[in-house]
Design an enzyme around this catalytic site. Structure first.
Site, PDB file in Angstrom:
ATOM      1  N   ARG A   1       0.861  -1.189   0.000  1.00 31.80           N
ATOM      2  CA  ARG A   1       0.000   0.000   0.000  1.00 31.80           C
ATOM      3  C   ARG A   1       0.892   1.232   0.000  1.00 31.80           C
ATOM      4  NH1 ARG A   1      -3.343  -2.752  -1.635  1.00 31.80           N
ATOM      5  NH2 ARG A   1      -5.420  -3.216  -0.832  1.00 31.80           N
TER       6      ARG A   1
ATOM      7  N   ASP B   1       4.562  -0.257  -6.919  1.00 34.04           N
ATOM      8  CA  ASP B   1       3.313  -0.621  -7.597  1.00 34.04           C
ATOM      9  C   ASP B   1       2.151   0.148  -6.978  1.00 34.04           C
ATOM     10  OD1 ASP B   1       1.802  -2.245  -9.477  1.00 34.04           O
ATOM     11  OD2 ASP B   1       0.961  -3.232  -7.713  1.00 34.04           O
TER      12      ASP B   1
ATOM     13  N   GLU C   1      -2.444   7.611  -4.977  1.00 36.08           N
ATOM     14  CA  GLU C   1      -2.734   6.969  -6.266  1.00 36.08           C
ATOM     15  C   GLU C   1      -4.196   7.039  -6.677  1.00 36.08           C
ATOM     16  OE1 GLU C   1      -1.608   2.866  -5.172  1.00 36.08           O
ATOM     17  OE2 GLU C   1      -3.689   2.272  -5.508  1.00 36.08           O
TER      18      GLU C   1
ATOM     19  N   HIS D   1      -0.560  -0.115  -9.608  1.00 37.54           N
ATOM     20  CA  HIS D   1      -1.316  -1.095  -8.811  1.00 37.54           C
ATOM     21  C   HIS D   1      -1.713  -2.283  -9.699  1.00 37.54           C
ATOM     22  CE1 HIS D   1      -3.512  -1.191  -4.764  1.00 37.54           C
ATOM     23  NE2 HIS D   1      -3.430  -2.426  -5.217  1.00 37.54           N
TER      24      HIS D   1
HETATM   25  P1  NAI Z   1      -1.700 -11.258   4.960  1.00 35.68           P
HETATM   26  O1  NAI Z   1      -2.752 -10.789   5.901  1.00 35.68           O
HETATM   27  O2  NAI Z   1      -1.659 -12.695   4.580  1.00 35.68           O
HETATM   28  O3  NAI Z   1      -0.257 -10.873   5.548  1.00 35.68           O
HETATM   29  C1  NAI Z   1       0.033  -9.620   6.122  1.00 35.68           C
HETATM   30  C2  NAI Z   1       1.138  -9.834   7.145  1.00 35.68           C
HETATM   31  O4  NAI Z   1       1.468  -8.565   7.683  1.00 35.68           O
HETATM   32  C3  NAI Z   1       0.700 -10.732   8.313  1.00 35.68           C
HETATM   33  O5  NAI Z   1       1.666 -11.750   8.542  1.00 35.68           O
HETATM   34  C4  NAI Z   1       0.616  -9.770   9.476  1.00 35.68           C
HETATM   35  O6  NAI Z   1       0.949 -10.384  10.733  1.00 35.68           O
HETATM   36  C5  NAI Z   1       1.644  -8.731   9.088  1.00 35.68           C
HETATM   37  N1  NAI Z   1       1.497  -7.477   9.813  1.00 35.68           N
HETATM   38  C6  NAI Z   1       0.356  -6.919  10.309  1.00 35.68           C
HETATM   39  N2  NAI Z   1       0.649  -5.772  10.954  1.00 35.68           N
HETATM   40  C7  NAI Z   1       1.987  -5.611  10.853  1.00 35.68           C
HETATM   41  C8  NAI Z   1       2.880  -4.626  11.326  1.00 35.68           C
HETATM   42  N3  NAI Z   1       2.459  -3.572  12.048  1.00 35.68           N
HETATM   43  N4  NAI Z   1       4.196  -4.761  11.048  1.00 35.68           N
HETATM   44  C9  NAI Z   1       4.641  -5.843  10.334  1.00 35.68           C
HETATM   45  N5  NAI Z   1       3.838  -6.811   9.870  1.00 35.68           N
HETATM   46  C10 NAI Z   1       2.527  -6.689  10.119  1.00 35.68           C
HETATM   47  O7  NAI Z   1      -1.834 -10.324   3.685  1.00 35.68           O
HETATM   48  P2  NAI Z   1      -1.325 -10.608   2.205  1.00 35.68           P
HETATM   49  O8  NAI Z   1      -2.393 -11.339   1.447  1.00 35.68           O
HETATM   50  O9  NAI Z   1       0.018 -11.189   2.250  1.00 35.68           O
HETATM   51  O10 NAI Z   1      -1.263  -9.133   1.615  1.00 35.68           O
HETATM   52  C11 NAI Z   1      -0.310  -8.189   2.088  1.00 35.68           C
HETATM   53  C12 NAI Z   1      -0.669  -6.818   1.555  1.00 35.68           C
HETATM   54  O11 NAI Z   1      -0.484  -6.808   0.144  1.00 35.68           O
HETATM   55  C13 NAI Z   1      -2.140  -6.415   1.734  1.00 35.68           C
HETATM   56  O12 NAI Z   1      -2.348  -5.811   2.997  1.00 35.68           O
HETATM   57  C14 NAI Z   1      -2.360  -5.432   0.628  1.00 35.68           C
HETATM   58  O13 NAI Z   1      -2.123  -4.141   1.135  1.00 35.68           O
HETATM   59  C15 NAI Z   1      -1.273  -5.767  -0.396  1.00 35.68           C
HETATM   60  N6  NAI Z   1      -1.829  -6.219  -1.684  1.00 35.68           N
HETATM   61  C16 NAI Z   1      -1.427  -5.546  -2.815  1.00 35.68           C
HETATM   62  C17 NAI Z   1      -1.897  -5.925  -4.059  1.00 35.68           C
HETATM   63  C18 NAI Z   1      -1.450  -5.243  -5.320  1.00 35.68           C
HETATM   64  O14 NAI Z   1      -2.055  -5.471  -6.395  1.00 35.68           O
HETATM   65  N7  NAI Z   1      -0.423  -4.418  -5.303  1.00 35.68           N
HETATM   66  C19 NAI Z   1      -2.859  -7.041  -4.187  1.00 35.68           C
HETATM   67  C20 NAI Z   1      -3.161  -7.715  -2.934  1.00 35.68           C
HETATM   68  C21 NAI Z   1      -2.666  -7.289  -1.732  1.00 35.68           C
END
Ligand code: NAI
Length: 344
Positions: A234, A258, A263, A295
């Site tokens: 993000r 990305d 954005e 994105h």
């Molecule tokens: P997920 O929920 O599986 O993993 C997120 C991880 O971040 C978890 O292990 C969690 O414990 C950790 N986390 C939470 N708070 C934290 C903090 N304060 N400091 C460090 N780590 C922390 O999510 P996933 O599916 O891996 O997605 C990650 C991110 O990717 C999403 O939040 C979204 O913002 C982004 N995303 C971007 C896309 C794109 O097209 N560019 C598409 C899909 C997701």
């Protein structure tokens, strides 16, 4: 059931039409984004379906409720654009927790390789029959240290890919996974060490008040000189102005973005005929060592199919049973995992 589908792009429609028809859900595809000015378009619908740059603020939620709209179906994983506290008790928020972690992790690696092997420069040169290699020297990933912040679904796939390249991995997560560190090449550490030791830093954590501007001037100063920054998570995880200063000071060696904090009015749209008002983004894009994609990381055929399938299933499950495993609670946890006891 009838759903108003905001911020429609041509690539969204086929899979949603197919899956919706199979489950008796009719989508009205609207090109506009959901915001206070457009919320009236949801009148007469049972729910709204939105994406990452729709604005689901408290006033928007209030208006939706007044119109009898009871379901907000997010066709994405992140929900930082929804006022979750305000939504609680008013509207049911369903999301797609995972659609293809591979899509995002592979895009992150594609950006990294493009950047450090100067593929973006070489592509343009060879189209002009300029076959000079001057200025295209890159570096091996093998043996380098990558710092991965957020070791959830996407972070873990990215770590697997990095291990395939023979990289050492330093991880940081608020909730470290018990089965990830191997005591040798993959290790959890504190942010300070991750900043100090990493040649590359990749962000895979959600945007929360805690992670807002996680990478700022102080963080960049604590990094190795020449660090490569990858952000496919993000935009607001990175303070873009500080990033620009760190690039100008040669402290950050390259950045692959990305996502971008501002954005929402730009990405996903063709702005090629317009004068870009955002000076920071314009300056970043002008840098030879910055790559920006809009994105795009999620955009694979597999992800689009999974997004439509899960969104439609969420709506169908909820309307049939009043329950959905992908409903979010007020904290943003999946309702069934939530210990807050306040999910409704
Ligand atoms: P997920 O929920 O599986 O993993 C997120 C991880 O971040 C978890 O292990 C969690 O414990 C950790 N986390 C939470 N708070 C934290 C903090 N304060 N400091 C460090 N780590 C922390 O999510 P996933 O599916 O891996 O997605 C990650 C991110 O990717 C999403 O939040 C979204 O913002 C982004 N995303 C971007 C896309 C794109 O097209 N560019 C598409 C899909 C997701």
């Amino acid at each position: 059931m009838k759903f108003a589908f905001f911020d429609t792009k041509p690539y969204d429609r086929p899979a949603f039409e197919t899956h919706g028809a199979a489950r008796g859900i009719e989508f009205k595809f609207l090109e506009t984004k959901l915001c206070e000015d457009t919320v009236e378009l949801a009148r007469g619908f049972d729910g709204v379906c939105v994406f990452v740059n729709d604005t689901v603020s408290a006033p928007v939620i209030d208006r939706l409720c007044e119109m009898g709209v009871r379901i907000l179906a997010l066709r994405c994983a992140g929900f930082n654009n929804v006022d979750m506290r305000h939504a609680f008790g008013r509207i049911h928020v369903l999301r797609v927790p995972a659609y293809s972690p591979y899509a995002v992790a592979e895009h992150a690696m594609a950006l990294l390789l493009t950047s450090i092997r100067r593929i973006h420069k070489a592509y343009i040169r060879s189209r002009d029959y300029n076959f000079s290699l001057s200025g295209l020297t890159g570096f091996d990933l093998h043996g380098k240290t990558v710092g991965v912040i957020g070791t959830g679904r996407i972070g873990r796939v990215f770590i697997d890919i990095c291990r395939g390249f023979g990289m050492r991995v330093l991880c940081y997560d608020k909730f470290p996974a018990k089965d990830l560190a191997d005591g040798e090449n993959i290790r959890y550490t504190e942010l300070a060490e991750l900043f100090r030791e990493s040649d590359i830093i990749s962000l895979h954590c959600p945007l929360t008040p805690e992670t807002h501007h996680l990478l700022n001037a102080e963080a960049f100063a604590a990094c190795k000189k020449g660090v490569v920054i990858l952000n496919t998570s993000r935009g607001a995880l990175v303070n873009a102005e500080d990033l620009l200063s760190a690039i100008k000071a040669r402290q950050v060696g390259a950045a692959c973005l990305d996502v971008y904090e501002e954005e929402s009015d730009l990405f996903f749209e063709d702005n090629s005929g317009h004068i870009l008002e955002d000076d920071i983004l314009a300056r970043l894009i002008s840098m030879p060592n910055v790559i920006v994609t809009s994105h795009q990381a999620f955009l694979t055929e597999e992800a689009l199919e999974n997004i439509a399938e899960t969104t439609v299933r969420n709506i169908a499950d909820f309307s049939a049973t009043g329950h959905c495993e992908n409903e979010l609670c007020w904290r943003g946890s999946a309702a069934e995992d939530c210990k807050c006891g306040k999910c409704f």
